[in-house]
Design a protein around this motif. Structure first.
Motif, mmCIF file in Angstrom:
data_model
loop_
_atom_site.group_PDB
_atom_site.id
_atom_site.type_symbol
_atom_site.label_atom_id
_atom_site.label_comp_id
_atom_site.label_asym_id
_atom_site.label_seq_id
_atom_site.Cartn_x
_atom_site.Cartn_y
_atom_site.Cartn_z
ATOM 1 N N UNK A 1 4.156 4.200 -14.684
ATOM 2 C CA UNK A 1 4.496 4.186 -13.277
ATOM 3 C C UNK A 1 3.819 3.036 -12.385
ATOM 4 N N UNK A 2 3.001 2.742 -12.406
ATOM 5 C CA UNK A 2 2.223 2.126 -12.211
ATOM 6 C C UNK A 2 3.165 0.757 -12.858
ATOM 7 N N UNK A 3 3.834 0.399 -13.704
ATOM 8 C CA UNK A 3 4.314 -0.733 -14.687
ATOM 9 C C UNK A 3 5.591 -1.120 -14.032
ATOM 10 N N UNK A 4 6.308 0.241 -14.032
ATOM 11 C CA UNK A 4 7.983 0.657 -13.597
ATOM 12 C C UNK A 4 8.702 0.849 -12.803
ATOM 13 N N UNK A 5 7.102 1.722 -12.131
ATOM 14 C CA UNK A 5 8.151 2.585 -10.429
ATOM 15 C C UNK A 5 7.540 1.107 -8.989
ATOM 16 N N UNK B 1 0.576 -0.744 -0.110
ATOM 17 C CA UNK B 1 -0.314 0.938 0.313
ATOM 18 C C UNK B 1 0.702 1.069 0.004
ATOM 19 N N UNK B 2 1.768 1.537 0.620
ATOM 20 C CA UNK B 2 2.916 2.398 0.738
ATOM 21 C C UNK B 2 3.141 2.539 -0.981
ATOM 22 N N UNK B 3 3.922 1.360 -1.074
ATOM 23 C CA UNK B 3 4.330 1.171 -2.529
ATOM 24 C C UNK B 3 3.330 2.049 -3.748
ATOM 25 N N UNK B 4 2.195 1.296 -3.115
ATOM 26 C CA UNK B 4 1.408 1.990 -3.954
ATOM 27 C C UNK B 4 1.229 3.901 -4.471
ATOM 28 N N UNK B 5 0.751 4.568 -2.693
ATOM 29 C CA UNK B 5 0.882 6.071 -2.404
ATOM 30 C C UNK B 5 2.188 6.729 -3.098
ATOM 31 N N UNK C 1 9.353 0.373 -5.967
ATOM 32 C CA UNK C 1 9.295 0.838 -4.429
ATOM 33 C C UNK C 1 8.701 -0.246 -3.540
ATOM 34 N N UNK C 2 8.433 -1.404 -3.975
ATOM 35 C CA UNK C 2 8.166 -2.494 -3.274
ATOM 36 C C UNK C 2 9.308 -3.100 -2.612
ATOM 37 N N UNK C 3 10.300 -3.300 -3.224
ATOM 38 C CA UNK C 3 11.299 -4.367 -2.947
ATOM 39 C C UNK C 3 12.187 -2.955 -2.092
ATOM 40 N N UNK C 4 12.276 -1.460 -2.224
ATOM 41 C CA UNK C 4 13.063 -1.187 -1.938
ATOM 42 C C UNK C 4 12.685 0.391 -1.063
ATOM 43 N N UNK C 5 11.359 0.846 -1.097
ATOM 44 C CA UNK C 5 11.510 1.233 -0.255
ATOM 45 C C UNK C 5 11.577 2.846 -0.512
ATOM 46 N N UNK D 1 2.440 9.181 -5.664
ATOM 47 C CA UNK D 1 3.176 10.555 -5.582
ATOM 48 C C UNK D 1 3.701 10.981 -6.762
ATOM 49 N N UNK D 2 4.752 10.625 -7.460
ATOM 50 C CA UNK D 2 5.508 10.364 -8.951
ATOM 51 C C UNK D 2 4.871 10.398 -10.106
ATOM 52 N N UNK D 3 3.358 10.028 -9.973
ATOM 53 C CA UNK D 3 2.445 10.003 -11.283
ATOM 54 C C UNK D 3 2.785 11.705 -11.492
ATOM 55 N N UNK D 4 2.805 12.769 -10.699
ATOM 56 C CA UNK D 4 2.673 13.846 -11.661
ATOM 57 C C UNK D 4 4.181 14.463 -11.951
ATOM 58 N N UNK D 5 5.042 14.343 -11.521
ATOM 59 C CA UNK D 5 6.415 14.078 -11.780
ATOM 60 C C UNK D 5 6.331 13.388 -12.876
ATOM 61 N N UNK D 6 6.153 12.537 -13.618
ATOM 62 C CA UNK D 6 6.408 11.591 -14.991
ATOM 63 C C UNK D 6 5.480 12.250 -15.825
ATOM 64 N N UNK D 7 4.228 12.884 -15.315
ATOM 65 C CA UNK D 7 3.537 13.972 -16.346
ATOM 66 C C UNK D 7 4.288 15.448 -16.746
ATOM 67 N N UNK D 8 5.173 15.714 -16.223
ATOM 68 C CA UNK D 8 5.530 17.015 -15.891
ATOM 69 C C UNK D 8 6.916 16.288 -16.713
ATOM 70 N N UNK D 9 7.605 15.095 -16.855
ATOM 71 C CA UNK D 9 8.603 14.854 -17.369
ATOM 72 C C UNK D 9 8.233 14.309 -18.920
#
Length: 272
Positions: free
Chosen positions: A184-188, A145-149, A192-196, A153-161
């Motif tokens: 973001x859902x596929x790659x990040x 769940x934290x990885x999903x959160x 996030x789940x394995x590295x936190x 959070x990172x998705x808007x930054x990918x949008x800007x990129x």
């Protein structure tokens, strides 16, 4: 006259001399080791050297999900491709929860959670041994769940990129944002789940110095695929599927699946 030891038949002076010589030899050896860079040991090792490739759990369910996920994502994309070309926004919005559920299942069953010892996640149960608490515990669910959160959070930054790389800014905002969400859902999310939030691990990932595995390989493949997916858009082929962001999404899924498979098999453990 010096005293003589009746057992060793040597004088006490000779014994003291031998002990002193041995002590001086030990000190000289220690001093040379301390000044020799090749034998000097440091208290902490390099974070890059300690970062190991992610190992998939060896449980039968984990291996089944590991091999079934690429087929499921490919089937989902191919079945919805015509509808995606006709109307991209609702299709990307409706398939996003499905992709999230598939990635969540993959992470919970196949990947070691952040902070989980690799020996614990990869140990096969002995014949007749029962797993305590099951394969999926409350801590792994919280990590997912934290990885999903964090992914959200990172998705808007990918949008800007993506906008900085040439995506439409004044128009097609929902197209670009949903495409960034899929990326973001596929790659990040798996990373996030394995590295936190391990800063050393993310420094290696961001610098493309991490060892290849299914998670990092999926990131590299997804980014390269999304970049190559932009190539057909300006070509004058006058095809319906050339419109934004169909080819980007196609390259993202294709690159992610290819990078994930190659990173987990042929190039596992290798570095750039």
């Amino acid at each position: 006259m010096p005293l003589v030891d009746p057992v060793t038949m040597s004088s006490s002076a000779m014994v003291k001399g031998a002990v002193a010589q041995s002590a001086s030899t030990t000190k000289a050896t220690t001093g040379s080791q301390a000044t020799d860079p090749s034998t000097r040991t440091t208290g902490s090792s390099s974070p890059l050297a300690t970062l190991r490739p992610v190992q998939i759990k060896q449980l039968p369910a984990a291996q089944t999900v590991r091999h079934a996920l690429p087929a499921a994502l490919t089937a989902l994309y191919l079945l919805r491709f015509d509808a995606l070309v006709a109307n991209p926004v609702p299709i990307m919005r409706n398939t996003l929860p499905v992709v999230a559920a598939l990635q969540m299942t993959y992470a919970l069953l196949c990947l070691p959670a952040a902070g989980e010892p690799a020996s614990k996640s990869n140990r096969k149960p002995r014949p007749g041994e029962k797993k305590k608490g099951g394969d999926i515990g409350s801590s792994t669910i919280i990590t997912a769940l934290l990885a999903f959160v964090l992914t959200s959070i990172v998705t808007p930054f990918l949008y800007l990129a993506m906008v900085l790389f040439g995506a439409p800014f004044l128009t097609h905002g929902s197209h670009t944002f949903l495409c960034a969400a899929h990326l973001a859902l596929l790659t990040l999310f798996p990373l996030f789940y394995v590295h936190g939030v391990d800063s050393a691990a993310w420094a290696a990932v961001g610098g493309f110095r991490a060892p290849l595995d299914e998670t990092f390989g999926g990131l590299v493949g997804g980014l390269v695929g999304a970049w190559l997916g932009a190539v057909p858009i300006p070509l004058d082929w006058d095809r319906e599927w050339q419109k934004w962001p169909v080819t980007i999404l196609c390259g993202t899924y294709g690159g992610y699946l290819l990078g994930r498979v190659l990173g987990g098999t042929l190039f596992w453990g290798k570095r750039f």
